[in-house]
Write an enzyme that holds these catalytic residues in place. Structure first.
Site, mmCIF file in Angstrom:
data_model
loop_
_atom_site.group_PDB
_atom_site.id
_atom_site.type_symbol
_atom_site.label_atom_id
_atom_site.label_comp_id
_atom_site.label_asym_id
_atom_site.label_seq_id
_atom_site.Cartn_x
_atom_site.Cartn_y
_atom_site.Cartn_z
ATOM 1 N N ALA A 48 0.790 -1.239 0.000
ATOM 2 C CA ALA A 48 0.000 0.000 0.000
ATOM 3 C C ALA A 48 0.817 1.282 0.000
ATOM 4 O O ALA A 48 0.239 2.352 0.110
ATOM 5 C CB ALA A 48 -0.904 -0.007 1.233
ATOM 6 N N SER A 49 2.156 1.185 -0.098
ATOM 7 C CA SER A 49 2.917 2.409 0.200
ATOM 8 C C SER A 49 3.367 3.210 -1.009
ATOM 9 O O SER A 49 3.754 4.371 -0.858
ATOM 10 C CB SER A 49 4.138 2.045 1.058
ATOM 11 O OG SER A 49 5.054 1.268 0.323
ATOM 12 N N ASP A 110 6.831 -8.146 6.147
ATOM 13 C CA ASP A 110 6.839 -8.930 4.914
ATOM 14 C C ASP A 110 5.472 -9.576 4.667
ATOM 15 O O ASP A 110 5.082 -10.512 5.364
ATOM 16 C CB ASP A 110 7.932 -10.001 5.043
ATOM 17 C CG ASP A 110 8.082 -10.813 3.773
ATOM 18 O OD1 ASP A 110 7.305 -10.586 2.809
ATOM 19 O OD2 ASP A 110 8.983 -11.671 3.744
ATOM 20 N N TYR A 233 7.798 -8.955 -21.588
ATOM 21 C CA TYR A 233 6.771 -8.804 -20.546
ATOM 22 C C TYR A 233 5.715 -9.906 -20.678
ATOM 23 O O TYR A 233 5.790 -10.925 -20.016
ATOM 24 C CB TYR A 233 6.145 -7.390 -20.532
ATOM 25 C CG TYR A 233 5.501 -7.144 -19.185
ATOM 26 C CD1 TYR A 233 6.123 -6.364 -18.212
ATOM 27 C CD2 TYR A 233 4.295 -7.776 -18.836
ATOM 28 C CE1 TYR A 233 5.576 -6.217 -16.943
ATOM 29 C CE2 TYR A 233 3.740 -7.632 -17.565
ATOM 30 C CZ TYR A 233 4.377 -6.845 -16.636
ATOM 31 O OH TYR A 233 3.833 -6.712 -15.388
HETATM 32 P P1 NAD Z 1 5.566 -0.407 -6.643
HETATM 33 O O1 NAD Z 1 6.983 -0.861 -6.527
HETATM 34 O O2 NAD Z 1 5.312 1.050 -6.679
HETATM 35 O O3 NAD Z 1 4.679 -0.995 -5.439
HETATM 36 C C1 NAD Z 1 4.876 -2.249 -4.878
HETATM 37 C C2 NAD Z 1 4.413 -2.233 -3.433
HETATM 38 O O4 NAD Z 1 4.640 -3.525 -2.852
HETATM 39 C C3 NAD Z 1 5.171 -1.243 -2.556
HETATM 40 O O5 NAD Z 1 4.247 -0.601 -1.690
HETATM 41 C C4 NAD Z 1 6.123 -2.132 -1.757
HETATM 42 O O6 NAD Z 1 6.499 -1.594 -0.516
HETATM 43 C C5 NAD Z 1 5.243 -3.363 -1.586
HETATM 44 N N1 NAD Z 1 5.985 -4.569 -1.246
HETATM 45 C C6 NAD Z 1 6.980 -5.174 -1.947
HETATM 46 N N2 NAD Z 1 7.384 -6.288 -1.315
HETATM 47 C C7 NAD Z 1 6.628 -6.401 -0.208
HETATM 48 C C8 NAD Z 1 6.565 -7.335 0.857
HETATM 49 N N3 NAD Z 1 7.353 -8.405 0.895
HETATM 50 N N4 NAD Z 1 5.652 -7.119 1.831
HETATM 51 C C9 NAD Z 1 4.831 -6.039 1.849
HETATM 52 N N5 NAD Z 1 4.856 -5.107 0.852
HETATM 53 C C10 NAD Z 1 5.734 -5.293 -0.147
HETATM 54 O O7 NAD Z 1 5.004 -1.142 -7.915
HETATM 55 P P2 NAD Z 1 3.695 -0.972 -8.815
HETATM 56 O O8 NAD Z 1 4.164 -0.674 -10.180
HETATM 57 O O9 NAD Z 1 2.680 -0.122 -8.167
HETATM 58 O O10 NAD Z 1 3.199 -2.495 -8.830
HETATM 59 C C11 NAD Z 1 2.036 -2.977 -8.195
HETATM 60 C C12 NAD Z 1 1.356 -3.992 -9.092
HETATM 61 O O11 NAD Z 1 0.903 -3.320 -10.279
HETATM 62 C C13 NAD Z 1 2.269 -5.128 -9.555
HETATM 63 O O12 NAD Z 1 1.537 -6.322 -9.595
HETATM 64 C C14 NAD Z 1 2.636 -4.706 -10.969
HETATM 65 O O13 NAD Z 1 2.991 -5.792 -11.797
HETATM 66 C C15 NAD Z 1 1.321 -4.066 -11.403
HETATM 67 N N6 NAD Z 1 1.389 -3.177 -12.588
HETATM 68 C C16 NAD Z 1 2.327 -2.191 -12.689
HETATM 69 C C17 NAD Z 1 2.369 -1.411 -13.846
HETATM 70 C C18 NAD Z 1 3.397 -0.309 -14.030
HETATM 71 O O14 NAD Z 1 3.614 0.136 -15.153
HETATM 72 N N7 NAD Z 1 4.001 0.171 -12.970
HETATM 73 C C19 NAD Z 1 1.426 -1.608 -14.870
HETATM 74 C C20 NAD Z 1 0.460 -2.572 -14.711
HETATM 75 C C21 NAD Z 1 0.454 -3.368 -13.563
#
Ligand code: NAD
Length: 393
Positions: A48-49, A110, A233
């Site tokens: 969520a962060s 975690d 991808y």
């Molecule tokens: P991000 O890195 O901004 O967010 C990931 C989050 O997961 C962070 O809040 C992080 O602290 C948390 N996290 C990681 N490991 C953890 C753990 N062990 N325990 C608790 N929290 C943990 O990434 P994002 O791009 O927002 O990705 C989120 C989802 O969206 C993923 O499934 C990603 O594949 C998907 N997504 C991303 C995109 C893009 O272009 N960024 C596009 C489509 C889908």
């Protein structure tokens, strides 16, 4: 302390507390400027962060007025080391939620572990009773399993190696990169980390503890993108994990009563995770250029507000023929992709700033860590040891 960005490769090792607060505030202001969503009331956001998870939490809290519990894995400040951006974002989110009288609590640890699942269940039971929406938005390079085995995800192809253009983010120079193919073991590890197993473990544990409201929904996120990104991808090791996620949604729907699972396919955006994927940052910069010119560009918050307002809580939930929610619809529009293809083919060092929104890419990148907000005075001393109310209370 005066905090400056320290960029190493595709991450920034410092974060600016006041800038992260500004980042969260802007997202909240956007949601508040939109119509209210008659939707979720009690929401669990896992991951969520930052990125899509943070935007989901903000949209649920300030769009639906929902109580939220967020699971994060972040570092607080230590000596001269700033906290992680996700830590500061969460502190700001809780502060703004409190101001508006919206319940918000956070668990830092975690999310793959049983300990954090147990803590979350206890907190839901104590404060909310049950949840009616569970957002699974983890993006992680590794996972430690219950037996201590560490699995690392890779960003590789699953067929032949793939060569295409990429941008060197340190120099803004275009070069060719060859992405190697993953071994079977690497693919299996990537599925273990980024596939649906842990999502299902969460839903199973929450259901067994009777903390899921009947008729609740759960959503996890995926990406599909255009052909030029497919070898690394959609058809790459990460794509195999996403296929596993789709099967997991089917498994939850057939095996766990009372909760409907969806996968939402989101737009390609600059987040801490996407910056690490070869080829993708250049594609994103070109996409930004095209979508901004058309007035259809969105960030995480616009995407996640639209997911709640126009998909999950719309009178009719539209899904594609595979059952996926498509919030990447504007990215994948034919006219957008046609223009991206033309620019992709001709982009080189000489025209990179003209054909791609490199400045927009970097602005998003720095803002993820709280830098480059015009209304923040970065030469001011700031307190780096910021507390998250529900964690440090
Ligand atoms: P991000 O890195 O901004 O967010 C990931 C989050 O997961 C962070 O809040 C992080 O602290 C948390 N996290 C990681 N490991 C953890 C753990 N062990 N325990 C608790 N929290 C943990 O990434 P994002 O791009 O927002 O990705 C989120 C989802 O969206 C993923 O499934 C990603 O594949 C998907 N997504 C991303 C995109 C893009 O272009 N960024 C596009 C489509 C889908």
């Amino acid at each position: 302390m005066i905090v400056e960005p320290k960029v190493r490769g595709f991450i920034c090792t410092t974060a600016h507390a006041a800038g992260c607060r500004e980042n969260v505030k802007r997202q909240i202001d956007y949601v508040k400027s939109q119509p209210k969503v008659d939707g979720a009331k009690k929401v669990l956001v896992i991951g969520a962060s930052t990125g899509y998870g943070l935007a989901s939490r903000i949209s649920a809290a300030f769009g639906c007025g929902a109580a939220t519990i967020g699971i994060i894995f972040d570092k607080e400040a230590n000596g001269n080391r700033t906290a992680s951006a996700g830590w500061y974002n969460t502190a700001a989110f809780e502060e703004f939620a409190q101001q508006d009288g919206i319940y918000a609590k956070t668990i830092n640890g975690d999310a793959f572990s049983q300990e954090i699942k147990d803590k979350t269940i206890a907190l839901i039971k104590k404060d909310l009773g049950k949840v009616d929406l569970i957002v699974y938005s983890l993006a992680s390079p590794r996972r430690t399993d219950t037996d201590g085995t560490v699995y690392s995800s890779v960003l590789k192809t699953t067929g032949a190696p793939y060569t295409n253009k990429t941008i060197d983010l340190r120099t803004n120079m275009i070069s060719e990169i060859t992405i190697p193919s993953a071994t079977e073991e690497e693919i299996a590890a990537t599925v273990k980390v980024m596939g649906g197993e842990d999502w299902k473990d969460w839903i199973t544990a929450l259901k067994a503890a009777d903390v899921i409201e009947d008729g609740a929904m759960t959503v996890a996120y995926s990406y599909i993108g255009p052909a030029l990104t497919h070898p690394m991808y959609l058809n790459g090791s990460i794509g195999m994990a996403k296929k596993h996620l789709y099967k997991t949604a089917d498994g939850i729907n057939s095996q766990i009563a009372g909760v409907k699972a969806y996968v939402s396919v989101n737009k390609a955006l600059v987040t801490q995770s996407s910056s690490a994927i070869p080829v993708v940052p250049l594609y994103i910069s070109i996409l930004y250029k095209v979508m901004k010119a058309k007035g259809t560009h969105e960030g995480c918050i616009e995407q996640m507000y639209r997911l709640l307002h126009e998909r999950l809580y719309a009178p009719q939930l539209a899904v594609d023929e595979q059952g996926l929610i498509r919030i990447d619809d504007w990215e994948m529009r034919q006219d957008v992709q046609d223009e991206v293809t033309v620019l992709w083919q001709s982009i080189c060092d000489e025209n990179v700033k003209l054909h791609a929104d490199i400045d927009g890419y970097w602005e998003d990148f720095y803002q993820m860590f709280g830098f480059h907000f015009p209304n923040i005075c970065y030469s001011d001393e700031i307190e780096i040891d910021v507390k998250i109310p529900s964690i440090n209370e």
